[in-house]
Motif scaffolding. Structure first.
Motif, mmCIF file in Angstrom:
data_model
loop_
_atom_site.group_PDB
_atom_site.id
_atom_site.type_symbol
_atom_site.label_atom_id
_atom_site.label_comp_id
_atom_site.label_asym_id
_atom_site.label_seq_id
_atom_site.Cartn_x
_atom_site.Cartn_y
_atom_site.Cartn_z
ATOM 1 N N VAL A 171 0.918 -1.341 -0.035
ATOM 2 C CA VAL A 171 -0.059 0.114 -0.041
ATOM 3 C C VAL A 171 0.951 1.315 -0.290
ATOM 4 C CG1 VAL A 171 -1.742 1.285 1.050
ATOM 5 C CG2 VAL A 171 -1.785 -0.976 1.246
ATOM 6 N N PHE A 172 1.882 1.447 0.672
ATOM 7 C CA PHE A 172 2.703 2.636 1.069
ATOM 8 C C PHE A 172 3.820 2.629 0.196
ATOM 9 C CE2 PHE A 172 0.152 1.719 4.732
ATOM 10 C CZ PHE A 172 -0.786 3.006 4.814
ATOM 11 N N GLY A 173 4.377 1.694 -0.708
ATOM 12 C CA GLY A 173 5.412 2.029 -1.678
ATOM 13 C C GLY A 173 6.658 1.921 -0.724
ATOM 14 N N GLU A 174 7.325 3.136 -1.033
ATOM 15 C CA GLU A 174 8.885 3.338 -0.505
ATOM 16 C C GLU A 174 8.653 3.904 1.006
ATOM 17 O OE1 GLU A 174 9.204 7.857 -1.977
ATOM 18 O OE2 GLU A 174 10.875 6.475 -2.415
ATOM 19 N N HIS A 175 7.383 4.173 1.616
ATOM 20 C CA HIS A 175 7.158 4.231 2.992
ATOM 21 C C HIS A 175 6.716 3.238 3.747
ATOM 22 C CE1 HIS A 175 8.194 8.479 1.735
ATOM 23 N NE2 HIS A 175 7.377 8.476 1.105
ATOM 24 N N TRP A 176 7.149 2.055 3.181
ATOM 25 C CA TRP A 176 6.581 0.765 3.918
ATOM 26 C C TRP A 176 7.032 0.640 5.230
ATOM 27 C CZ3 TRP A 176 10.326 -2.212 5.565
ATOM 28 C CH2 TRP A 176 11.816 -2.073 4.716
ATOM 29 N N ALA A 177 8.205 1.239 5.775
ATOM 30 C CA ALA A 177 8.948 1.113 6.980
ATOM 31 C C ALA A 177 7.917 1.635 7.955
ATOM 32 C CB ALA A 177 10.261 1.696 7.048
ATOM 33 N N TRP A 178 6.954 2.658 7.826
ATOM 34 C CA TRP A 178 6.289 3.264 8.993
ATOM 35 C C TRP A 178 5.180 2.423 9.352
ATOM 36 C CZ3 TRP A 178 4.585 7.828 5.276
ATOM 37 C CH2 TRP A 178 5.504 8.891 5.055
ATOM 38 N N THR A 179 4.795 1.355 8.656
ATOM 39 C CA THR A 179 4.036 0.560 8.998
ATOM 40 C C THR A 179 4.648 -0.528 9.890
ATOM 41 O OG1 THR A 179 2.586 0.514 7.164
ATOM 42 C CG2 THR A 179 2.112 -1.200 8.604
ATOM 43 N N VAL A 180 5.912 -1.020 9.704
ATOM 44 C CA VAL A 180 6.810 -1.994 10.230
ATOM 45 C C VAL A 180 7.057 -1.437 11.663
ATOM 46 C CG1 VAL A 180 8.642 -3.265 10.144
ATOM 47 C CG2 VAL A 180 7.325 -2.892 8.072
ATOM 48 N N ILE A 181 7.580 -0.129 11.577
ATOM 49 C CA ILE A 181 7.976 0.250 12.834
ATOM 50 C C ILE A 181 6.910 0.366 13.817
ATOM 51 C CG2 ILE A 181 8.852 2.514 13.822
ATOM 52 C CD1 ILE A 181 10.343 3.011 11.072
ATOM 53 N N SER A 182 5.505 0.866 13.475
ATOM 54 C CA SER A 182 4.414 0.926 14.010
ATOM 55 C C SER A 182 4.185 -0.321 14.982
ATOM 56 C CB SER A 182 3.312 1.604 13.439
ATOM 57 O OG SER A 182 2.182 1.690 14.314
ATOM 58 N N ALA A 183 4.133 -1.343 14.127
ATOM 59 C CA ALA A 183 3.807 -2.632 14.576
ATOM 60 C C ALA A 183 4.698 -3.145 15.522
ATOM 61 C CB ALA A 183 3.762 -3.732 13.221
ATOM 62 N N TYR A 184 6.130 -2.835 15.176
ATOM 63 C CA TYR A 184 7.289 -3.224 16.323
ATOM 64 C C TYR A 184 7.137 -2.713 17.635
ATOM 65 C CZ TYR A 184 11.787 -3.792 18.275
ATOM 66 O OH TYR A 184 12.576 -4.029 19.369
ATOM 67 N N THR A 185 6.748 -1.174 17.485
ATOM 68 C CA THR A 185 6.758 -0.324 18.621
ATOM 69 C C THR A 185 5.541 -0.767 19.717
ATOM 70 O OG1 THR A 185 5.660 1.372 17.517
ATOM 71 C CG2 THR A 185 8.028 1.581 17.768
ATOM 72 N N VAL A 186 4.383 -0.845 18.935
ATOM 73 C CA VAL A 186 3.164 -1.144 19.843
ATOM 74 C C VAL A 186 3.515 -2.583 20.324
ATOM 75 C CG1 VAL A 186 0.849 -1.655 19.442
ATOM 76 C CG2 VAL A 186 1.631 0.293 18.312
ATOM 77 N N GLY A 187 3.779 -3.554 19.624
ATOM 78 C CA GLY A 187 3.877 -4.995 20.154
ATOM 79 C C GLY A 187 4.928 -5.292 20.793
ATOM 80 N N ALA A 188 5.988 -4.921 20.610
ATOM 81 C CA ALA A 188 7.196 -5.437 21.090
ATOM 82 C C ALA A 188 7.373 -5.329 22.694
ATOM 83 C CB ALA A 188 8.617 -4.658 20.734
ATOM 84 N N ALA A 189 6.834 -4.085 23.155
ATOM 85 C CA ALA A 189 6.962 -4.257 24.754
ATOM 86 C C ALA A 189 5.553 -4.268 25.352
ATOM 87 C CB ALA A 189 7.366 -2.618 25.095
ATOM 88 N N ALA A 190 4.546 -4.839 24.596
ATOM 89 C CA ALA A 190 3.241 -5.012 25.201
ATOM 90 C C ALA A 190 3.022 -6.032 26.009
ATOM 91 C CB ALA A 190 2.170 -5.200 23.982
ATOM 92 N N ARG A 191 2.566 -6.021 27.580
ATOM 93 C CA ARG A 191 2.715 -6.719 28.514
ATOM 94 C C ARG A 191 1.596 -7.706 28.671
ATOM 95 N NH1 ARG A 191 4.109 -1.566 29.862
ATOM 96 N NH2 ARG A 191 6.361 -1.409 30.592
ATOM 97 N N SER A 192 0.514 -7.262 27.808
ATOM 98 C CA SER A 192 -0.903 -7.695 27.853
ATOM 99 C C SER A 192 -1.568 -7.599 26.714
ATOM 100 C CB SER A 192 -1.698 -7.573 29.049
ATOM 101 O OG SER A 192 -1.900 -6.314 29.361
#
Length: 435
Positions: A195-216
């Motif tokens: 969907v986002f072409g060359e800006h695909w990293a924004w989706t990946v970074i958001s998924a990582y920051t939300v999920g990486a440290a989620a305790r529950s």
């Protein structure tokens, strides 16, 4: 209250100092070598993430920098060969680093040390150099400088509150979190690159920051909401800033660092503040990185959509695949606090209490609409914080000891009743409340 605020301000200033030192060191290097802003962004990103980590760094960690550089090189080479190869490498690396915590604290620290530069390469919007070997060399230097300044900061300014309490989570919890992160990142890569072409990293970074440290699962939902609201607020503010100072690089750099410093301090009051500061900083970074200012509004709008989708990519696995209930986490953390206080380790008890309050954030956010018994435990133990701080320096204060002991019995009794009513929580909480 005033002393606490002053302590928080000084702690934030000390925590952000490595970022300023890294930027101040890399800017003249990039000018002398005629490089772009990418190496500065990479160093600042690694420094920010390493500083935000609660683990104590060791000088031996610097030996992992070349290993991290090899991870970056492998990702770059595989991604150059084909997006699917690079995507798979990234997903497997992050998932393995997350699941490695099941082996022990040392494995968890190793995994985080290797993932930091990998995430930093996604945040950096430009290539630090042209030739792959040149890129690898400059990336290694940026990561090394960032790690050195973080290590210096921890040696000069270190408090017990910064140490990470020993993890007591079952190994299977870490393994399932690794599975959740793999699914979240796979979704983020697929949607982002489609969907986002060359800006695909924004989706990946958001998924990582939300999920990486989620305790529950509640924590994942709350972080997703905060990240979305923060990105929305940051977009509104950042658009005007980018158009105003985009043509003045020195002013833009100074304002960018100021925004990050303020966001770094305000993060303790809500993750939305940090998300807003990162969005605003990115808006100022676009002109510095060579993006046309006329496209700033479009880029920020696309980023907001990418942030929302990335957050959803993290929330879905956290809520559907072996979800961790917020109430169960609070029972476990409360039991740990009680046991630590009874053992007389008041310094560790303060860190356990901070972890308990962080885990309670999802329930605190909806307290007005839905009151939970676990929040009464959080209130009761939080009220003991002044006495616990007193006992860390003067362990023979009879009045403080009496107040602490009097407050523990009601919490322990209610916790045992909650465990008895919910057998699924018994295994986690019973050992800590015994005695």
């Amino acid at each position: 209250m005033r002393n606490t605020q002053l302590r928080n301000i000084w702690s934030a200033l000390a925590g952000f100092a490595p970022v300023l030192a890294t930027v101040a060191t890399l800017i003249p290097i990039t000018r002398a070598a005629h490089l772009g802003v990418g190496i500065v962004v990479l160093g600042a990103a690694v420094s920010l993430m390493a500083t935000r980590s609660t683990q104590r760094h060791s000088p031996w960690r610097l030996l992992l920098v070349p290993v991290g550089a090899l991870v970056i090189a492998a990702f770059a080479v595989l991604f150059h060969e084909g997006h699917a190869y690079g995507d798979a490498f990234f997903v497997v690396t992050v998932a393995a680093a997350t699941a490695a915590r099941a082996i022990g604290p040392a494995a968890g620290r190793l995994g985080r040390a290797l993932v930091l530069p990998l995430i930093g390469m996604l945040i950096a919007p430009v290539n630090p150099g042209g030739h792959p070997l040149r890129t690898l060399a400059w990336a290694t230097l940026a990561v090394f400088i960032a790690e050195v300044f973080v290590l210096i900061k921890q040696r000069l300014w270190s408090t017990g509150d910064e140490d990470e309490p020993p993890s007591t989570s079952a190994a299977r919890v870490h393994v399932w979190r690794g599975v959740q992160s793999a699914l979240a990142l796979t979704l983020a890569f697929t949607i982002g690159q489609t969907v986002f072409g060359e800006h695909w990293a924004w989706t990946v970074i958001s998924a990582y920051t939300v999920g990486a440290a989620a305790r529950s699962r509640g924590d994942a939902l709350l972080k997703g909401v905060h990240r979305t609201l923060g990105a929305l607020g940051g977009t509104a503010v950042a658009t005007g800033l980018a158009l105003t100072v985009g043509g003045h690089p020195p002013v833009a750099v100074a304002l960018l660092l100021t925004i990050l410093a303020v966001g770094y301090y305000l993060r303790q009051y809500g993750y939305a503040w940090w998300a807003a500061s990162m969005t605003a900083a990115l808006a100022l970074l676009y002109p510095l990185a060579g993006f046309a200012s006329t496209g700033t509004l479009t880029l920020l709008g696309a980023r907001l959509v990418a942030v929302v989708i990335g957050a959803l990519c993290a929330i879905l696995p956290a809520t559907l695949i072996a979800p961790i209930r917020t109430g169960a986490v609070l029972r476990k953390r409360t039991a740990e606090c009680l046991r630590t206080i009874r053992d007389g380790d008041h310094a560790l008890a303060l860190r356990r209490l901070a972890a308990l309050r962080e885990a309670a954030a999802p329930l605190l956010a909806v307290r007005r609409f839905h009151e939970r018994r676990e929040l009464r435990w959080v209130d009761a133990l939080t009220a003991l914080e002044p006495d616990l701080r007193t006992l860390t320096t003067t362990s023979d204060d009879p009045a403080a000891l009496k107040r602490v002991r009097a407050a523990l019995a009601p919490v322990a009794g209610d916790l045992k009743a909650a465990v008895a009513a919910d057998p699924r929580a018994a295994t986690a909480a019973r050992p800590a409340t015994a005695g």
